[in-house]
Write a protein that holds these residues in place. Structure first.
Motif, mmCIF file in Angstrom:
data_model
loop_
_atom_site.group_PDB
_atom_site.id
_atom_site.type_symbol
_atom_site.label_atom_id
_atom_site.label_comp_id
_atom_site.label_asym_id
_atom_site.label_seq_id
_atom_site.Cartn_x
_atom_site.Cartn_y
_atom_site.Cartn_z
ATOM 1 N N ARG A 96 0.813 -1.213 0.000
ATOM 2 C CA ARG A 96 0.000 0.000 0.000
ATOM 3 C C ARG A 96 0.852 1.271 0.000
ATOM 4 O O ARG A 96 0.552 2.225 -0.724
ATOM 5 C CB ARG A 96 -0.936 0.006 1.203
ATOM 6 N N VAL B 210 2.077 1.926 -3.535
ATOM 7 C CA VAL B 210 1.129 1.819 -4.642
ATOM 8 C C VAL B 210 -0.003 2.834 -4.548
ATOM 9 O O VAL B 210 -0.494 3.322 -5.578
ATOM 10 C CB VAL B 210 0.560 0.380 -4.708
ATOM 11 N N GLU B 211 -0.422 3.188 -3.336
ATOM 12 C CA GLU B 211 -1.542 4.106 -3.168
ATOM 13 C C GLU B 211 -1.019 5.534 -3.047
ATOM 14 O O GLU B 211 -0.217 5.838 -2.158
ATOM 15 C CB GLU B 211 -2.357 3.728 -1.929
ATOM 16 N N PRO C 130 -2.985 10.680 -8.233
ATOM 17 C CA PRO C 130 -3.300 9.457 -8.993
ATOM 18 C C PRO C 130 -2.971 9.585 -10.476
ATOM 19 O O PRO C 130 -2.856 8.580 -11.173
ATOM 20 C CB PRO C 130 -4.801 9.286 -8.766
ATOM 21 N N GLU D 166 -5.845 -5.971 -4.120
ATOM 22 C CA GLU D 166 -5.999 -6.624 -5.419
ATOM 23 C C GLU D 166 -5.097 -7.840 -5.576
ATOM 24 O O GLU D 166 -5.384 -8.725 -6.395
ATOM 25 C CB GLU D 166 -5.697 -5.638 -6.548
ATOM 26 N N ILE E 286 -1.029 -3.464 -12.208
ATOM 27 C CA ILE E 286 -1.871 -4.244 -11.295
ATOM 28 C C ILE E 286 -2.801 -5.193 -12.057
ATOM 29 O O ILE E 286 -2.898 -6.382 -11.703
ATOM 30 C CB ILE E 286 -2.651 -3.327 -10.331
ATOM 31 N N LEU F 204 0.644 1.902 -12.654
ATOM 32 C CA LEU F 204 0.262 0.841 -11.723
ATOM 33 C C LEU F 204 -1.217 0.511 -11.852
ATOM 34 O O LEU F 204 -1.604 -0.669 -11.937
ATOM 35 C CB LEU F 204 0.587 1.269 -10.288
ATOM 36 N N ARG F 205 -2.030 1.539 -11.888
ATOM 37 C CA ARG F 205 -3.479 1.336 -11.904
ATOM 38 C C ARG F 205 -3.956 0.742 -13.223
ATOM 39 O O ARG F 205 -4.785 -0.180 -13.241
ATOM 40 C CB ARG F 205 -4.162 2.681 -11.642
ATOM 41 N N GLU F 206 -3.444 1.260 -14.342
ATOM 42 C CA GLU F 206 -3.985 0.905 -15.648
ATOM 43 C C GLU F 206 -3.323 -0.321 -16.271
ATOM 44 O O GLU F 206 -3.945 -1.016 -17.078
ATOM 45 C CB GLU F 206 -3.855 2.093 -16.600
ATOM 46 N N TYR G 135 1.716 6.109 -10.734
ATOM 47 C CA TYR G 135 0.451 5.611 -10.205
ATOM 48 C C TYR G 135 -0.528 5.275 -11.325
ATOM 49 O O TYR G 135 -1.320 4.331 -11.208
ATOM 50 C CB TYR G 135 -0.142 6.629 -9.238
ATOM 51 N N ARG G 136 -0.453 6.015 -12.400
ATOM 52 C CA ARG G 136 -1.307 5.699 -13.556
ATOM 53 C C ARG G 136 -0.898 4.369 -14.180
ATOM 54 O O ARG G 136 -1.750 3.537 -14.524
ATOM 55 C CB ARG G 136 -1.210 6.826 -14.581
#
Length: 221
Positions: A34, A37-38, A50, A118, A63, A58-60, A55-56
């Protein structure tokens, strides 16, 4: 990346991209916790957004791809090992000198040090806390992988040019056949990520998530 080489060893042909052998494969997910990543949890970047590149990515991309790898590894009977940066003590006195100077400290038991939901480890999956960039330097991972009869080590995580880089190089030096999943890793910039991939090409087989998921599906007998 790099020239493909085959060698004969003990009556077998060995190559970095050779087919995985059932019961000898481990997926290593590096530092997907966390605090890193957050957005806004890393004390060095409290104003992170974000929409920042890392972070983009990682998210898109990272992950979702790691979730695919994790599902395929579990379905194929591969071993799964997670690493997290976490001290053995609350005050971090056991940390490496480098982590003290950086400073990097995740106290023992801190919720921020947990693997993100996740990718949450399930029963019997191994989580190794480390206090250095290289997991082979501050954990018993080599001993653990040997006991798991690992020959093929699949590596994904963050960041590509730091902790992932060291995991790949150290594993290669210890005789593991390493797969680096390039679209399941991220660094602070695209340039740093791509530069790391080029530098690591001599230590591993670099493949994408779809290819590795297909290989893992082939483990099912």
């Amino acid at each position: 990346m790099g020239r493909r080489v085959e060698i004969a060893q003990a009556g077998r042909i060995i190559a970095r991209d050779m087919a995985y052998a059932p019961n000898h494969v481990t997926l290593l997910l590096v530092d997907m916790q966390r605090i890193w990543v957050e957005p806004g949890l890393d004390p060095d970047y409290p104003d992170a957004s974000p929409d920042d590149y890392l972070y983009r990515e990682l998210r898109e991309r990272v992950i979702p791809n790691q979730r695919r790898l994790l599902a395929a590894a579990r379905a194929g009977g591969a071993q799964v090992v997670h690493t997290v940066i976490e001290s053995l003590t609350e005050d971090g006195r056991d940390r490496s000198l480098d982590h003290k100077l950086s400073p990097i400290h995740v106290p023992k038991g801190s919720p921020l040090g947990r693997v993100i939901p996740e990718l949450e480890p399930i029963t019997n999956e191994i989580v190794l806390p480390k206090t250095s960039s290289g997991v082979f330097n501050s954990t018993a991972i080599d001993y653990v992988l040997t006991n798991l009869e690992t020959r093929f080590l699949i590596v994904a995580g963050m960041v590509t040019d730091q902790c992932v880089d060291m995991a790949v190089r150290d594993a290669a030096d210890r005789g593991y056949l390493v797969t680096l999943v390039h679209d399941a890793c991220a660094a602070a910039s695209a340039e740093r990520h791509e530069s790391a991939l080029r530098a690591l090409s001599g230590y591993c087989w670099t493949a994408d998530t779809a290819t590795v998921v297909g290989r893992l599906a082939g483990l099912v007998q």
